[in-house]
Design a protein around this motif. Structure first.
Motif, mmCIF file in Angstrom:
data_model
loop_
_atom_site.group_PDB
_atom_site.id
_atom_site.type_symbol
_atom_site.label_atom_id
_atom_site.label_comp_id
_atom_site.label_asym_id
_atom_site.label_seq_id
_atom_site.Cartn_x
_atom_site.Cartn_y
_atom_site.Cartn_z
ATOM 1 N N PHE A 347 44.794 30.083 40.028
ATOM 2 C CA PHE A 347 44.384 30.690 41.294
ATOM 3 C C PHE A 347 45.079 32.040 41.496
ATOM 4 C CE2 PHE A 347 44.415 31.529 45.775
ATOM 5 C CZ PHE A 347 43.193 31.083 46.224
ATOM 6 N N ILE A 348 46.380 32.061 41.198
ATOM 7 C CA ILE A 348 47.154 33.297 41.408
ATOM 8 C C ILE A 348 46.546 34.435 40.579
ATOM 9 C CG2 ILE A 348 49.414 34.358 41.045
ATOM 10 C CD1 ILE A 348 50.631 31.574 41.647
ATOM 11 N N ARG A 349 46.147 34.110 39.356
ATOM 12 C CA ARG A 349 45.527 35.103 38.469
ATOM 13 C C ARG A 349 44.135 35.474 39.006
ATOM 14 N NH1 ARG A 349 47.612 38.662 35.502
ATOM 15 N NH2 ARG A 349 45.907 39.900 36.258
ATOM 16 N N ALA A 350 43.387 34.421 39.426
ATOM 17 C CA ALA A 350 42.003 34.639 39.867
ATOM 18 C C ALA A 350 41.952 35.545 41.095
ATOM 19 C CB ALA A 350 41.327 33.306 40.170
ATOM 20 N N GLU A 351 42.971 35.433 41.943
ATOM 21 C CA GLU A 351 42.998 36.297 43.141
ATOM 22 C C GLU A 351 43.000 37.766 42.734
ATOM 23 O OE1 GLU A 351 45.256 34.542 46.986
ATOM 24 O OE2 GLU A 351 46.469 34.817 45.213
ATOM 25 N N VAL A 352 43.811 38.079 41.718
ATOM 26 C CA VAL A 352 43.911 39.466 41.261
ATOM 27 C C VAL A 352 42.589 39.886 40.616
ATOM 28 C CG1 VAL A 352 45.170 41.025 39.727
ATOM 29 C CG2 VAL A 352 46.372 39.174 40.887
ATOM 30 N N ASP A 353 42.042 39.011 39.783
ATOM 31 C CA ASP A 353 40.787 39.334 39.101
ATOM 32 C C ASP A 353 39.652 39.556 40.099
ATOM 33 O OD1 ASP A 353 42.175 39.077 36.805
ATOM 34 O OD2 ASP A 353 41.394 37.108 36.253
ATOM 35 N N GLU A 354 39.613 38.702 41.109
ATOM 36 C CA GLU A 354 38.556 38.832 42.117
ATOM 37 C C GLU A 354 38.704 40.140 42.890
ATOM 38 O OE1 GLU A 354 35.790 36.381 43.529
ATOM 39 O OE2 GLU A 354 35.944 36.855 41.432
ATOM 40 N N GLU A 355 39.943 40.465 43.182
ATOM 41 C CA GLU A 355 40.229 41.723 43.887
ATOM 42 C C GLU A 355 39.673 42.901 43.075
ATOM 43 O OE1 GLU A 355 42.566 41.787 46.730
ATOM 44 O OE2 GLU A 355 41.743 43.814 46.936
ATOM 45 N N GLU A 356 39.961 42.853 41.769
ATOM 46 C CA GLU A 356 39.503 43.949 40.900
ATOM 47 C C GLU A 356 37.982 43.975 40.827
ATOM 48 O OE1 GLU A 356 41.539 43.368 37.192
ATOM 49 O OE2 GLU A 356 43.469 43.973 38.065
ATOM 50 N N ARG A 357 37.384 42.815 40.695
ATOM 51 C CA ARG A 357 35.920 42.745 40.590
ATOM 52 C C ARG A 357 35.266 43.355 41.838
ATOM 53 N NH1 ARG A 357 31.787 39.662 42.337
ATOM 54 N NH2 ARG A 357 33.108 38.314 43.586
ATOM 55 N N VAL A 358 35.762 42.930 42.984
ATOM 56 C CA VAL A 358 35.176 43.394 44.244
ATOM 57 C C VAL A 358 35.389 44.899 44.416
ATOM 58 C CG1 VAL A 358 35.480 43.235 46.735
ATOM 59 C CG2 VAL A 358 35.251 41.170 45.384
ATOM 60 N N GLU A 359 36.595 45.341 44.058
ATOM 61 C CA GLU A 359 36.878 46.772 44.188
ATOM 62 C C GLU A 359 35.944 47.587 43.306
ATOM 63 O OE1 GLU A 359 38.645 48.445 46.341
ATOM 64 O OE2 GLU A 359 38.980 46.483 47.241
ATOM 65 N N SER A 360 35.703 47.098 42.081
ATOM 66 C CA SER A 360 34.865 47.886 41.178
ATOM 67 C C SER A 360 33.421 47.920 41.694
ATOM 68 C CB SER A 360 34.958 47.361 39.740
ATOM 69 O OG SER A 360 34.011 46.362 39.519
ATOM 70 N N ILE A 361 32.948 46.831 42.271
ATOM 71 C CA ILE A 361 31.584 46.856 42.835
ATOM 72 C C ILE A 361 31.525 47.820 44.014
ATOM 73 C CG2 ILE A 361 29.775 45.486 43.954
ATOM 74 C CD1 ILE A 361 30.716 43.098 42.308
ATOM 75 N N LYS A 362 32.597 47.781 44.814
ATOM 76 C CA LYS A 362 32.607 48.685 45.977
ATOM 77 C C LYS A 362 32.575 50.138 45.510
ATOM 78 C CE LYS A 362 34.860 45.917 49.505
ATOM 79 N NZ LYS A 362 36.168 45.589 50.063
#
Ligand SMILES: C[S@@+](CC[C@H](N)C(=O)[O-])C[C@H]1O[C@@H](n2cnc3c(N)ncnc32)[C@H](O)[C@@H]1O
Length: 965
Positions: A347-362
């Motif tokens: 989960f701790i890793r996934a939080e960072v990955d999700e953050e990056e994914r969302v930022e790149s889409i934005k």
């Protein structure tokens, strides 16, 4: 000099009062506003065209197209009107994915019409199978119609509950065969059409148009709207009377009559007998707001497979695990714990990955806006680390996906808590990641056995739930607008989860009840606490707050189960009348043993005297560093918050003229030869090529980023290099995300007297998330050889409070356990907490510890003396003792043995069962090790066990040794 100077910190005020009300309100993340080019600025007063709907529109469904950011194609999103701003005439819309926007009436109207049309089309499709909508609407007769009729303006308020005034509507099973009890009280096609028509009635000027749009004839619209919009009193009354669902009998007579099947109903209606037919006699009964659907027949007859057995047992005859008692065996407890650990690590890793994914889409969206390729309606993406983690767990085969457990869940005792639904789903406790009811479908059961529920979540979202703690009327599933108003927007039907809960009544099978509780340190600001088994004893149908029909099930807590124990638990969503057993916070002997040096005061609580337990721990006295002189004043301060201060004990100690021999410190103090050596420790320095980017250097030293933004480790490493502004020049100083252990602990720690002779222990009043920093272990730092000599020669000196300062030899830099750990060089420095110490020195040993030591370097880079820092290896609930694993070979030497009470304590187990070896390698346990020990079914593969045994290596002190197999 490497020794850090003590930094006295401002103590927080009045500690004890804060303990009880620990859970601040969790504010939901503000949903992002949508840009809507056609709309005027919010500042311009609105509306241009007054609408007849206004606040009545709140709760109604809308459908709107948005461009999907992935496919670039338009996609219809559902939502509902969540609010209406009177002054400006704005309607707030909340979409199914959590996004929101504000619309004026002109923009809203087509979306409402579209949703209404879609709903009517869907219902019309189903209605074709039964009857012509126009016919039905002439004679509206069903519950949902009534519900709709009752939504008409100016209606009187319905009574909330009228239990036992009801019509029994139960299918009686034939003897010898399991009942197919399925009162078909749900919304039928005709009701749907009528509800559409009735909604049309709310918009008089558009009634005809809308009626046409939803496929309802003028007649039908007229039926719903006979004169000028609202039905007259008489008509409303008739509709209400018509609402009595199914076939009725006089209230209280106990007579029931089976609900006719759809086919029968159709036939009867054709013959003019049906409740909706013209020849039907209207019952004159008062409109029910609550219908008890009792008594449901108990399925006590024998299934052909196991004649003569109780249903509860009968299911057991099909090898279905039915757990009437909690299974707290080592295997069960450790397998659950290992899945939870793996989940939270990912989960701790996934939080960072999700953050990056969302930022790149934005970013892509922003770019598209700049270069003109932006497609109108593109939605902002949302982060779902929980779902991402669940997929990772499923992909790795780490989630326990087994046949659903009925009754208690193995390894999960009353009070156990998860920190997100996806975690509970991976554990196998409640496999539905969103739905509040988990159940076993008919298809999974022997023929004739009705479906039944295994677990329910009490989230407090259903406004219609009536909860008194030990008894709860739990609202069934369906028709709730969980995204915005949380109100029922349509009638519930007796299918799926509702049918399953009805099955629990018939089969006498209890459900596990888990309550959602606010917890600021949970992944999403909440925790899910298991409250034990509840029997489903009754069922009723009631008018919800929004006047639709919902099913409710009476859940009663089984007696004799452990009570939830915590004074820190405040029920977020319910007003629980059940008395929570206060866990012992009585008997404060010291309000702050740190004397204001810690950010939060560290109280010492001794309530063992209440239970008449023995005071005598290993030292048999009050905690070292406790002075009593201030107690008199401070007890006055806390007043009645601290109940039952052990005044006698305080007087006793006062009489003994106790002199504290130990001093509380917050940093290491190098003494003796160590102080001389300290002058030659390898200094930390930033290489020239990293000037301006010290974090890149730290990343290189640590073989990756050490901490996430919340201060949690990504995983344990041999040693961690932290940012320290003295040599990195970092402007954030101790607030830097990579300087975690240099800050004071964020959690309210306290000492408590253990009841079984282990002396003082440490617990937290807050949840401590996995991999979060708890505290350092500080004291006097000795040269190791000199300390060894002292222990041998000085009578009072012993190694009880001694920790070796060294990198962890058992770990690789990727966090994995070393296959063949080499013998580490002899340690040069030890921390001794005998005379000077902090709260870290009070952590006891446990064979199933929930904390671990992570060596950390900050001011210098000498691997001979890293700081001993304690981190959480699990999500640790409030008031749970924090423990370390001292090392098996060390504990084995204890005269009285280990008293940790772990399910598989070293003192109680004869040999080393593989599962335990796999499980007790605390947080240093690697992903691979966790994954090996949590292979599907929670078991441990044999060859992995062998590998584990090879890898197993304790960090405790310098006593590193390969364990015997
Ligand atoms: C570092 S101290 C821990 C704090 C200690 N309980 C106190 O009151 O100061 C370690 C000592 O606590 C006791 N202890 C810790 N864990 C224990 C356990 N699991 N079983 C029995 N005694 C324990 C032993 O006496 C051990 O030497």
């Amino acid at each position: 000099m490497p020794a850090l100077s003590p930094t006295p910190r401002r103590p927080k005020q009045a500690s004890i009062e804060n303990f009880v009300e620990m859970s601040p309100k969790v504010q939901p993340a503000a949903p992002g506003r949508k840009e809507h080019p056609k709309l005027p600025s919010r500042r311009q007063p609105k509306p241009a065209q007054p609408t007849p709907l206004c606040a009545e529109a709140v709760g109604r469904a809308v459908i709107k197209d948005f461009i999907c950011e992935v496919s670039g194609q338009p996609r219809a999103f559902r939502g509902s009107v969540s609010a209406y701003t009177v002054k400006q005439g704005w309607y707030s819309i909340l979409y199914e994915d959590g996004d929101s926007e504000d619309l004026i009436w002109d923009a809203l109207h087509p979306l409402l019409a579209r949703a209404a049309a879609a709903e009517a089309t869907a219902h019309a499709a189903s209605s074709r199978q039964l009857e012509a909508p126009a016919e039905v609407l002439k004679q509206p007769r069903k519950a949902s119609q009534t519900a709709v009729a009752q939504q008409q303006p100016k209606r009187g308020k319905q009574a909330a509950e009228q239990p036992h005034t009801s019509q029994a509507v139960v299918a009686q099973p034939k003897r010898g065969k399991p009942a197919a009890a399925k009162p078909s009280i749900g919304k039928g096609s005709s009701q749907a059409s009528a509800s559409a028509a009735a909604r049309v009635a709310k918009e008089p000027q558009r009634a005809g148009r809308k009626a046409a749009a939803v496929g309802v004839g003028k007649k039908a619209a007229a039926a719903a709207l006979p004169t000028g919009g609202a039905p007259d009193k008489k008509q409303r009354k008739r509709k209400v009377d018509d609402a009595a669902p199914g076939v009725t009998c006089a209230s209280g007579t106990g007579r029931t009559k089976a609900e006719p099947t759809k086919r029968q109903r159709k036939q009867r209606e054709g013959e003019g007998q049906g409740p909706g037919s013209k020849g039907e006699k209207q019952p004159k009964a008062k409109p029910p707001t609550v219908e008890m659907l009792l008594p449901l027949p108990k399925l006590d007859q024998h299934y052909e497979y196991a004649p003569g057995r109780e249903p509860w047992r009968t299911l057991g005859a099909f090898n279905w695990p039915i757990n009437e008692e909690p299974d707290l065996s080592a295997e069960a407890v450790y397998s659950v714990r290992d899945v939870a650990r793996a989940f939270n690590r990912h989960f701790i890793r996934a939080e960072v990955d999700e953050e990056e994914r969302v930022e790149s889409i934005k970013r892509e969206i922003e770019e598209a806006k700049l270069n003109g390729t932006f497609k109108e309606g593109t939605k902002n993406p949302s982060k779902r680390p929980d779902r991402a983690t669940e997929s990772i767990m499923l992909g790795l085969g780490l989630a326990v996906r087994r046949q659903k457990d009925v009754g208690h869940f193995p390894g999960w005792d009353v009070g156990s808590r998860g920190y997100c639904r996806a975690e509970l789903s991976c554990i196998g406790f409640h496999m539905k990641p969103v739905a509040g009811i988990d159940w076993v479908a008919k298809s999974k059961l022997p023929k004739g056995v009705p479906p039944f529920a295994t677990s329910v979540m009490v989230s407090g979202w259903y406004k219609d739930d009536a909860d008194s703690g030990a008894e709860l009327w739990y609202t069934g599933m369906g028709g709730n607008d969980l995204l915005s108003t949380r109100l029922q927007y349509k009638d519930q039907v007796m299918t799926g989860a509702n049918e399953a809960l009805q099955g629990n009544i018939q089969l006498g099978i209890p459900v596990r009840v888990t309550r959602k509780q606010l917890d600021p340190n949970g992944h999403f600001g909440c925790a899910y606490i298991y409250d034990g088994l509840y029997d489903v004893t009754a069922m009723r149908r009631v008018r919800s707050e929004s006047k639709t029909w919902v099913y409710q099930f009476c859940l009663k807590r089984r007696p004799g189960q452990a009570e939830l124990q915590s004074e820190c638990v405040t029920w977020g969503s319910i007003s629980a009348k059940r008395t929570l057993v206060p866990k012992t916070r009585q008997g404060v002997v010291d309000l702050d043993i740190s004397r204001g040096q810690e950010e939060y005061p560290v109280a010492a609580i001794d309530s063992t005297w209440l239970a008449g337990a023995d005071h005598q721990g290993p030292r048999g006295d009050i905690p070292a560093c406790t002075g009593l002189e201030h107690i008199a004043e401070e007890t006055a301060l806390v007043g009645n918050v601290v109940r039952g201060i052990n005044r006698e004990r305080i007087e006793e100690l006062r009489a003994e003229a106790y002199e504290p021999k130990v001093q509380y410190v917050t940093d290491n103090e190098f003494v003796g030869r160590a102080a001389e050596k300290a002058a030659h420790l390898k200094p930390a320095a930033l290489p020239v090529e990293f000037r301006g980017d010290p974090h890149a250097y730290l990343k290189q030293l640590n073989h990756g980023v050490a901490y996430n933004d919340k201060g949690q480790l990504f995983y344990a490493r041999p040693v961690i290099y932290e940012c320290c502004s003295a040599w990195t020049g970092c402007p954030d100083g101790k607030d830097c995300t990579q300087a975690v252990s240099q800050r004071a602990t964020k959690y309210r720690l306290e000492l408590f007297r253990t009841a079984n002779g282990r002396g003082w222990g440490v617990r937290s009043l807050d949840t401590i998330p996995q991999y979060a920093f708890v505290c350092r272990y500080v004291g006097e730092v000795y040269d190791a050889a000199e300390h060894e000599h002292l222990v041998r020669t000085v009578e009072e000196q012993d190694a009880e409070y001694t920790f070796t300062m060294a990198p962890r030899p058992d770990l690789n830099w990727d966090g994995n356990v070393k296959q063949c750990p080499e013998e580490p060089p002899a340690a040069e420095f030890v921390v001794c907490g005998l005379r000077k110490r902090n709260v870290g020195a009070f952590l006891n040993h446990s064979c199933a510890s929930n904390c671990f030591v992570q060596p950390v370097l900050d001011t210098h880079h000498d691997l001979r003396s890293p700081n001993v820092c304690i981190f959480a290896s699990d999500n640790i609930p409030p008031l749970t003792e924090l423990t370390l694993d001292y090392g098996e070979e060390y504990v084995r030497d204890w005269k009285d043995g280990c008293k940790c009470g772990a399910p598989d304590c070293v003192s109680t187990r004869a040999a080393h069962p593989p599962a335990v070896i796999a499980a007790t390698a605390a947080a240093g346990k690697t992903a691979r090790a966790v994954e090996a020990s949590t292979a599907v079914q929670g078991g441990v593969k044999e060859d992995d066990v062998a590998a584990e045994e090879q890898q197993e290596c304790k960090w405790g002190g310098s006593k590193l040794k390969q364990p015997s197999s």
